[in-house]
Design an enzyme around this catalytic site. Structure first.
Site, mmCIF file in Angstrom:
data_model
loop_
_atom_site.group_PDB
_atom_site.id
_atom_site.type_symbol
_atom_site.label_atom_id
_atom_site.label_comp_id
_atom_site.label_asym_id
_atom_site.label_seq_id
_atom_site.Cartn_x
_atom_site.Cartn_y
_atom_site.Cartn_z
ATOM 1 N N GLY A 1 -67.420 -15.496 -46.204
ATOM 2 C CA GLY A 1 -66.059 -15.473 -46.722
ATOM 3 C C GLY A 1 -65.072 -14.905 -45.728
ATOM 4 C CE LYS B 1 -66.706 -7.306 -45.503
ATOM 5 N NZ LYS B 1 -67.906 -6.636 -44.950
ATOM 6 C CB VAL C 1 -61.671 -9.589 -43.967
ATOM 7 C CG1 VAL C 1 -61.000 -8.239 -44.215
ATOM 8 C CG2 VAL C 1 -63.181 -9.435 -43.996
ATOM 9 C CG ASP D 1 -75.976 -5.381 -37.940
ATOM 10 O OD1 ASP D 1 -76.577 -5.584 -36.862
ATOM 11 O OD2 ASP D 1 -75.014 -6.073 -38.308
#
Length: 444
Positions: A32, A49, A34, A143
């Site tokens: 998607g 988001k 932001v 991450d």
């Protein structure tokens, strides 16, 4: 081209999501966009988001959404991007986040090159403060990379993007993670080995890679051939420039130790003389929680009746560890691991419903002579008797989190007061409403 951009801006202007007016697109990802958003009530700016549910349908989204969203509320730190609210429609999940305007640390280094050791250490101190805080909450990022470290208007770092690319595998009986995730250049050797790994240790490795890039301007492990890259990572021992100070070289070497057992820990990092130079510890916002009333609705996922937010008067609350659980990079293993730290925060489980729990807790603490203030799924409990030092006896907040329909977690948080009285309160509540055995209680 200019005309097209103007038309796009006009089309975007006026788009609403509940009380938020959506504006320009700030970025796009696999699931998607932001967007910039303004709270029409307060006038404050946010980043939203917007995640397309159809793109994550194959990840058993409908089942995972039952996780507990309130866990996200725990992440309140000046160096972690704050989640303010989550709104869900039939097709979208909308995460209202803190707006960070300074860009990525990655872009700064690409544009301006490596930082001085003094500036780099300051950034590193903020990074470790944020990660240490996450780990203390049982949350592991998995991450970490320069692209996920943002800068605010003052140049302070904000850790972001706790991941939405896949769902995590469950912990196995060995208590270790078994999901290979993260960006190749930043991934720890034990993660690549796929034999199970400790989330905290793998985060430290990634922080070591970030420190290396900050101070040298290049990656410690890099190769176009992934197989060769993985060999370099598993071997460890990157070239460390001699022009770095001995303290910096030692820190990098200990963080990039390929053996997770002997790799330096957060405690070891903070104890090092190099780290402590001009170190100003960041203060989490947790201590403000008892003083500032927070509308619980701001931290729930509300099922909107339409994209414009014109829902029913009784929005559906979606229980979700899920916004974390959806992430292959954000893990909650430590949330229910016993820690012998202090008794400021204690959690125990119960099979009673949230409503019954709150009623039983209120009855029990009232019988013990406490005064009670009730708001949503939270009770504020006080013992007004003063001790010899003139301090109020005890102030505690009790809150109930739903893990699944047949299992709730009761969390007690002490603001201040007599530890013995706090323990008596806990033992009474555990006896009346809890199901945890003494070995299962979580003390932090």
């Amino acid at each position: 081209m200019v005309r097209r951009q103007e038309e796009e801006k006009k089309a975007e202007k006026g788009m609403r999501l509940g009380k938020y007016e959506l504006g320009r697109t700030l970025g796009e990802g696999n699931f998607g966009k932001v967007k910039f958003a303004k709270d029409t009530v307060s006038g404050h700016s946010f980043a939203v988001k917007i995640i397309d549910k159809s793109r994550i349908a194959d990840l058993n989204f409908s089942l995972q959404i039952k996780r507990e969203i309130r866990t996200l509320k725990m992440l309140k730190h000046p160096h972690i991007v704050r989640l303010h609210e989550v709104l869900a429609s039939k097709t979208k999940i909308n995460m209202v986040m803190e707006l960070v305007t300074g860009g990525e640390l990655f872009d700064r280094i690409v544009s301006n090159g490596k930082l001085t050791e003094t500036d780099g250490r300051k950034m590193f101190q903020q990074l470790i403060d944020g990660i240490s805080y996450c780990h203390s909450k049982g949350v592991f990022h998995r991450d970490l990379k320069l692209e996920n470290v943002l800068l605010d208007a003052k140049g302070h770092i904000k850790i972001t993007d706790f991941g939405l690319s896949a769902l995590p595998q469950h912990f196995r009986d060995d208590g270790l993670l078994h999901t290979t995730c993260g960006s190749p250049n930043y991934v720890a050797p034990e993660v690549l080995a796929n034999r199970g790994y400790d989330g905290a240790a793998s985060d430290i490795w990634s922080c070591g890679v970030i420190l290396y890039v900050i101070l040298t301007g290049c990656l410690p492990f890099d190769d176009r051939n992934l197989a060769v890259l993985y060999q370099k990572i598993c071997k460890g021992d990157p070239p460390i420039p001699r022009w770095l100070s001995p303290g910096a070289r030692t820190m990098i070497k200990r963080m990039l130790d390929p053996n997770p057992v002997t790799r330096i820990t957060v405690v070891g990092i903070k104890a090092s003389e190099w780290f402590k130079l001009e170190y100003i510890p960041s203060i989490p916002d947790d201590d403000d929680e008892e003083e500032v009333d927070t509308d619980d609705d701001a931290f729930s996922i509300q099922e909107l009746g339409s994209e414009e937010g014109k829902g029913s008067d009784s929005p559906t609350i979606i229980n979700a560890f899920q916004l974390i659980g959806m992430s292959s990079f954000l893990d909650l293993s430590g949330f229910f691991e016993q820690e012998n730290v202090s008794e400021r925060r204690i959690r125990f489980t119960s099979n009673s419903s949230a409503k019954d729990l709150l009623e039983k807790i209120e009855t029990a603490v009232t019988e013990m002579g406490f005064s009670v203030q009730k708001k949503h799924a939270k009770l504020r409990v006080k013992q007004e008797e003063r001790n010899q030092k003139g301090q109020v006896g005890l102030s505690v907040t009790a809150e109930v989190f739903e893990i699944k329909p047949s299992l709730n977690v009761v969390e007690l948080r002490k603001s201040y007061g007599d530890s013995c009285l706090y323990r008596q309160l806990y033992e009474r509540l555990l006896k009346d409403v809890g199901t945890s055995s003494p070995e299962q209680e979580i003390v932090t």
